[in-house]
Enzyme design. Structure first.
Site, PDB file in Angstrom:
ATOM      1  N   HIS A 151       4.300  10.144  -0.472  1.00 14.07           N
ATOM      2  CA  HIS A 151       3.696  10.644   0.772  1.00 14.07           C
ATOM      3  C   HIS A 151       4.444  11.846   1.343  1.00 14.07           C
ATOM      4  O   HIS A 151       3.969  12.459   2.308  1.00 14.07           O
ATOM      5  CB  HIS A 151       3.692   9.554   1.856  1.00 14.07           C
ATOM      6  CG  HIS A 151       2.797   8.386   1.560  1.00 14.07           C
ATOM      7  ND1 HIS A 151       1.476   8.527   1.228  1.00 14.07           N
ATOM      8  CD2 HIS A 151       3.043   7.044   1.547  1.00 14.07           C
ATOM      9  CE1 HIS A 151       0.942   7.321   1.025  1.00 14.07           C
ATOM     10  NE2 HIS A 151       1.868   6.412   1.208  1.00 14.07           N
ATOM     11  N   ASP A 163      -0.428   3.515  -6.586  1.00 17.24           N
ATOM     12  CA  ASP A 163      -0.047   2.924  -5.302  1.00 17.24           C
ATOM     13  C   ASP A 163      -1.329   2.738  -4.476  1.00 17.24           C
ATOM     14  O   ASP A 163      -2.254   3.542  -4.576  1.00 17.24           O
ATOM     15  CB  ASP A 163       0.916   3.876  -4.583  1.00 17.24           C
ATOM     16  CG  ASP A 163       1.520   3.293  -3.324  1.00 17.24           C
ATOM     17  OD1 ASP A 163       2.710   2.938  -3.361  1.00 17.24           O
ATOM     18  OD2 ASP A 163       0.804   3.212  -2.299  1.00 17.24           O
ATOM     19  N   HIS A 188      -1.926   3.266  -1.544  1.00 22.88           N
ATOM     20  CA  HIS A 188      -2.126   4.350  -0.579  1.00 22.88           C
ATOM     21  C   HIS A 188      -2.302   5.678  -1.322  1.00 22.88           C
ATOM     22  O   HIS A 188      -1.807   5.856  -2.436  1.00 22.88           O
ATOM     23  CB  HIS A 188      -0.923   4.423   0.369  1.00 22.88           C
ATOM     24  CG  HIS A 188      -0.627   3.121   1.054  1.00 22.88           C
ATOM     25  ND1 HIS A 188       0.359   2.249   0.630  1.00 22.88           N
ATOM     26  CD2 HIS A 188      -1.231   2.530   2.117  1.00 22.88           C
ATOM     27  CE1 HIS A 188       0.370   1.179   1.416  1.00 22.88           C
ATOM     28  NE2 HIS A 188      -0.591   1.318   2.324  1.00 22.88           N
ATOM     29  N   ASP A 201       1.638  -2.183  -4.251  1.00 23.30           N
ATOM     30  CA  ASP A 201       0.984  -2.664  -3.040  1.00 23.30           C
ATOM     31  C   ASP A 201      -0.527  -2.820  -3.218  1.00 23.30           C
ATOM     32  O   ASP A 201      -1.231  -3.136  -2.262  1.00 23.30           O
ATOM     33  CB  ASP A 201       1.309  -1.770  -1.828  1.00 23.30           C
ATOM     34  CG  ASP A 201       1.388  -0.305  -2.177  1.00 23.30           C
ATOM     35  OD1 ASP A 201       0.923   0.067  -3.270  1.00 23.30           O
ATOM     36  OD2 ASP A 201       1.901   0.483  -1.358  1.00 23.30           O
TER      37      ASP A 201
HETATM   38 ZN    ZN Z   1       1.825   2.445  -0.826  1.00 21.54          ZN
END
Ligand code: ZN
Length: 378
Positions: A152, A189, A191, A277
């Site tokens: 990120h 991931d 996200h 995740d």
């Molecule tokens: Zn994540």
């Protein structure tokens, strides 16, 4: 007890580099509970991104007897000058100032402690060491079990527990040091890998692929229309999946989009920012994957790497917040990377299988077809 770890060395068919450091576990995300500024709204406690998930994965790799079969690589901190290939000096100075003040939020949802900048430098340094080991042929592939995570991190903004762009900096280093052109990333991931996307958005030499839960984090990011810009148009691929997606959806997404995109791009190395995740037991995602799904996905990537780039693969550890289950998902990835045949039976798999809902649903198929059409223009 069929799944009790047997602490005996295993037989491997590939040489896998293993990068970790005790100092990675010393990155202090402070006593924030969840996402909130310390306040009277939430009882203080451990932050989601605490050392435990990764420390327990390291422990399971040891307990199963896999560790002695891996090739340990000791990380060294990256020189600050190299970081400026992605992050401006003003941003690095900001990170150092927050750490020097004792810590706090370095950006958006990214708490740090006094030593976090130095540990982040060690995380990037670990990725660079992994690149060296893979490209010099010392190992076939490498896994970097580091903190803080990186996917990120924007050039000028710490986000989502990430300070420095670990994988993106590794890609820049591989391109510059070993003179290769095309590198692909497959980020699973849960996200969106927004930092990696932003860094290479106009760069045709890096195919960035992200499979993630639709509109989870960052908000309003990772949509199918984001396909790159300028010279990089057509080499950014987002596959946002509906909450609840499991084996069926991820395998369909690989077969329909990820694998054809990789085949067409013909990467000379592959990076996998690997977050766990998207597992069924994760507190920050609503997906359904098991360790066997992670094993299946890394196997697909390994096969592409074998076909196009002599197996060159670097995996960087990203998210994953179930201290119970991350170790089993991560172990499955490392087992598959090293070609172990005597794998540990995941004790949670039978329970997750029993949840149901793993088959491809109509809305998941529709989302995958939309992503396919947006990317391939069909
Ligand atoms: Zn994540």
């Amino acid at each position: 007890m069929p799944f009790r770890p047997k602490d005996a060395p295993k037989t491997t068919t590939r040489r896998t580099g293993w990068v970790t450091s005790e100092l990675y576990y010393w990155h202090d995300t402070q006593n924030w509970s969840g996402f909130f500024e310390p306040s009277l709204t939430v009882q203080p406690g451990e932050h989601f991104e605490n050392p435990e998930t990764k420390r327990r994965m390291n422990g399971l790799v040891e307990a199963t007897g896999l560790a002695p079969c891996l090739h340990p690589i000791r990380p060294e901190p990256v020189e600050e000058a190299f970081l400026t290939k992605v992050h401006p000096q003003s941003y690095l100075d900001h990170l150092k100032a927050v750490c020097a003040s004792g810590g706090g939020d370095a950006g958006q949802l990214t708490p740090v402690g006094p030593a976090s900048y130095e540990i982040a430098q060690l995380a990037v340094g670990g990725v660079l060491k992994a690149v060296d080991a893979v490209f010099t042929g010392a190992v076939d592939n490498a896994y970097v079990l580091c903190r803080p995570p990186g996917h990120h991190a924007m050039p000028e903004l710490a986000m989502g527990f990430c300070l420095l762009a670990n994988a993106a900096l590794g890609i820049k280093y591989a391109q510059e040091t070993y003179g290769i052109e095309r590198i692909a990333t497959v980020d699973w991931d849960v996200h969106h890998g927004n930092g990696t996307q932003a860094i290479f958005y106009d760069d045709p030499s890096v195919l960035t692929i992200s499979l993630h839960q639709n509109n989870l984090f960052p908000p309003n990011s990772g949509f199918i229309e984001e396909t790159g810009e300028g010279a990089g148009q057509g080499v950014n691929l987002n596959i946002p999946l509906p909450p609840g997606s499991g084996s069926g959806a991820y395998r369909e997404a690989f077969k329909e989009i990820v694998l054809p995109a990789l085949e067409a791009f013909k990467p000379q190395a592959i990076f996998v920012p690997s977050g766990y995740d998207a597992s069924a037991l994760d507190p920050l995602g609503i997906m359904m994957l098991s360790s066997e799904d992670y094993r299946w996905m890394i196997r697909q990537v390994l096969e592409v790497a074998d076909r196009h780039c002599e197996g060159r693969l670097i995996v960087t550890h990203e998210g994953g917040y179930s201290a119970t289950y991350v170790p089993y998902c991560g172990l499955a990835v490392v087992e598959e990377m090293s070609g172990v045949s005597d794998t540990l039976e995941d004790p949670f798999h039978v329970h997750i299988a029993g949840y149901g809902g793993h088959d491809l649903s109509g809305d998941q198929a529709k989302a995958i077809q939309a992503a396919k059409a947006a990317y391939f223009g069909e």
